[in-house]
Design a protein around this motif. Structure first.
Motif, short mmCIF file in Angstrom:
data_model
loop_
_atom_site.label_atom_id
_atom_site.label_comp_id
_atom_site.label_asym_id
_atom_site.label_seq_id
_atom_site.Cartn_x
_atom_site.Cartn_y
_atom_site.Cartn_z
N VAL A 124 0.82 -1.22 0.00
CA VAL A 124 0.00 0.00 0.00
C VAL A 124 0.86 1.27 0.00
O VAL A 124 0.35 2.37 -0.22
CB VAL A 124 -0.99 0.05 1.21
N GLU A 125 2.17 1.12 0.28
CA GLU A 125 3.05 2.29 0.26
C GLU A 125 4.47 1.81 -0.04
O GLU A 125 4.87 0.75 0.44
CB GLU A 125 3.02 2.99 1.63
N VAL A 126 5.20 2.56 -0.85
CA VAL A 126 6.61 2.19 -1.10
C VAL A 126 7.51 3.35 -0.71
O VAL A 126 7.17 4.52 -0.91
CB VAL A 126 6.87 1.81 -2.60
N GLY A 127 8.68 3.00 -0.14
CA GLY A 127 9.67 4.02 0.24
C GLY A 127 10.31 4.63 -1.00
O GLY A 127 10.24 4.06 -2.10
N LYS A 128 10.98 5.81 -0.78
CA LYS A 128 11.54 6.58 -1.91
C LYS A 128 12.58 5.80 -2.72
O LYS A 128 12.73 6.01 -3.91
CB LYS A 128 12.23 7.84 -1.36
N GLN A 129 13.32 4.91 -2.04
CA GLN A 129 14.39 4.17 -2.72
C GLN A 129 13.92 2.82 -3.29
O GLN A 129 14.74 2.03 -3.76
CB GLN A 129 15.56 3.90 -1.75
N VAL A 130 12.64 2.53 -3.16
CA VAL A 130 12.15 1.21 -3.60
C VAL A 130 11.68 1.30 -5.05
O VAL A 130 10.76 2.06 -5.36
CB VAL A 130 10.99 0.72 -2.70
N HIS A 131 12.37 0.54 -5.94
CA HIS A 131 12.02 0.65 -7.36
C HIS A 131 11.42 -0.64 -7.92
O HIS A 131 10.86 -0.62 -9.00
CB HIS A 131 13.26 1.04 -8.17
N HIS A 132 11.59 -1.77 -7.21
CA HIS A 132 11.11 -3.03 -7.79
C HIS A 132 9.77 -3.50 -7.22
O HIS A 132 9.34 -4.60 -7.52
CB HIS A 132 12.19 -4.12 -7.69
N PHE A 133 9.11 -2.68 -6.40
CA PHE A 133 7.73 -2.96 -5.98
C PHE A 133 6.91 -1.70 -6.18
O PHE A 133 7.43 -0.59 -6.07
CB PHE A 133 7.66 -3.36 -4.49
N LYS A 134 5.59 -1.91 -6.45
CA LYS A 134 4.70 -0.74 -6.56
C LYS A 134 3.42 -1.01 -5.77
O LYS A 134 3.11 -2.18 -5.43
CB LYS A 134 4.41 -0.43 -8.03
#
Ligand code: NAP
Length: 333
Positions: A73-83
């Motif tokens: 439901v939320e992704v951190g700023k550095q997370v690119h491989h999950f949405k």
């Protein structure tokens, strides 16, 4: 949001309560997951009753539960491989513990995508127990095709995965279980099922390459009676070995006490020129993805003892505490 919380050291019936707590926020490398299913493990009730107090103290109130399958439901700023919207599973980090809740945060590198072929309950059955089996048999024992492995408690949460994982590697698998679970272990592919209610396993196996000791106590020392010279004993319930004591950064006094407790094991290992390791599993998203592939390719089948609703999580933990689970106990949220 609602979460099951540990309120103090003690028993499952006296020291757990459902509470309203703040929603987790994703830091740079984390995702927040809406929990669809969680699973429970003996470490949950062991920490609650204070078994590891000497090593690490709990700051109450604290969440409980380490396995999750759910939706991001939320992704951190550095997370690119999950949405947002991805279905995922994870064995969350000890610092984030609390999957028996509406939402939980997880480090993205401890998380992997859930394939459509697995339900959330099936996916939540994998992380802690699966990673333990993988890290014991593959990472530590380096089990190879054709080798003989004895897996204690093959019907348990860890054992039921370990038996199938060892078979997928091509090993000869012997396992101990009670009469009621013998048929299950045969179905899971074990080559030799030893009913501990009827037989003494020490008379049934010898010259094994690897023993996976899930039981501890006498089973750890006795493992050296059934391995061949140069064999390997990997434990998840036995005495702490030197490598683990160092990894945990324990002080000299505690390390000396642990060394004394493990002295008979070290002696037995030396006599057999064998390896002894006690491991503590660690979260690992890459290894979790490898395990998920084995499930998708039907090399490992989920073994689910029972599924409890979120509101009955305390009853689920009481059930696990009895020590008779056939595979994993799940919680549906
Ligand atoms: N170090 C680590 O990182 C790590 C990680 C995971 C688990 N663990 C530990 O490993 C142990 C096993 O975990 P788990 O999740 O598999 O527990 P579990 O699911 O609660 O294990 C229950 C199973 O154990 C079997 N069992 C009990 N006594 C037995 C015996 N004497 N011989 C053969 N089978 C026996 C039971 O079968 P029957 O009903 O047929 O007896 C039951 O199916 C726990 O102590 C846990 O804390 C450690």
């Amino acid at each position: 949001m609602k979460a099951l919380m540990m309120t103090k050291y003690g028993s499952i019936s006296t020291s757990l309560a459902f509470q309203s707590v703040a929603m987790p926020k994703a830091s740079a490398n984390q995702v927040v997951i809406r929990v669809c299913a969680s699973s429970i493990n003996p470490i949950d009730y062991k920490i609650l009753r204070g078994d590891f107090k000497a090593l690490s103290k709990v700051q109450f109130p604290q969440g409980i539960g380490r396995d999750v399958s759910g939706v991001v439901v939320e992704v951190g700023k550095q997370v690119h491989h999950f949405k947002v919207g991805d279905a995922v599973l994870s064995r969350i980090d000890e610092s984030l513990v609390g999957t028996i809740a509406d939402y939980v945060a997880s480090e993205s590198h401890h998380t992997t995508l859930k394939p459509e072929q697995l339900t959330h309950e099936e996916a939540a059955s994998i992380p802690l127990a699966g990673l333990t089996a993988l890290q014991a048999l593959v990472t530590t024992a380096n089990l190879k095709a054709g080798e003989k492995v004895l897996i204690h408690a093959g019907s348990g949460g860890v054992g039921s995965i370990a038996v199938q994982l060892a078979k997928s590697i091509g090993a000869f698998v012997a396992t101990t279980t009670s009469t009621a679970n013998a048929e299950l272990l045969t179905k899971l592919g074990a080559d030799q099922v030893i009913d501990y209610k009827q037989e003494n396993y020490l008379e049934q196996v010898s010259d094994f390459d690897v023993v996976f000791d899930t039981l501890g106590g006498d089973y750890t020392l006795d493992a050296f009676k059934v391995i061949k010279k140069g064999g390997k004993v990997v434990s998840i319930s036995g005495e702490v070995d030197d490598i683990l004591a160092q990894d945990l950064g324990l002080n000299l006094i505690i390390r000396t006490i642990l060394k004394l407790k493990a002295r008979k094991i070290v002696k037995a290992a030396a006599k057999k020129q064998a390896m002894y390791r006690m491991i503590l599993m660690s979260p690992n998203g890459v290894q979790l993805a490898e395990l998920v592939d084995l499930y998708v390719n039907k090399k490992i089948k989920p073994v689910i003892d029972s599924v409890y609703p979120f509101t009955k999580s305390i009853e689920a933990l009481e059930h696990l505490l009895k020590g008779r689970a056939k595979g994993k106990i799940l919680i549906k949220h």
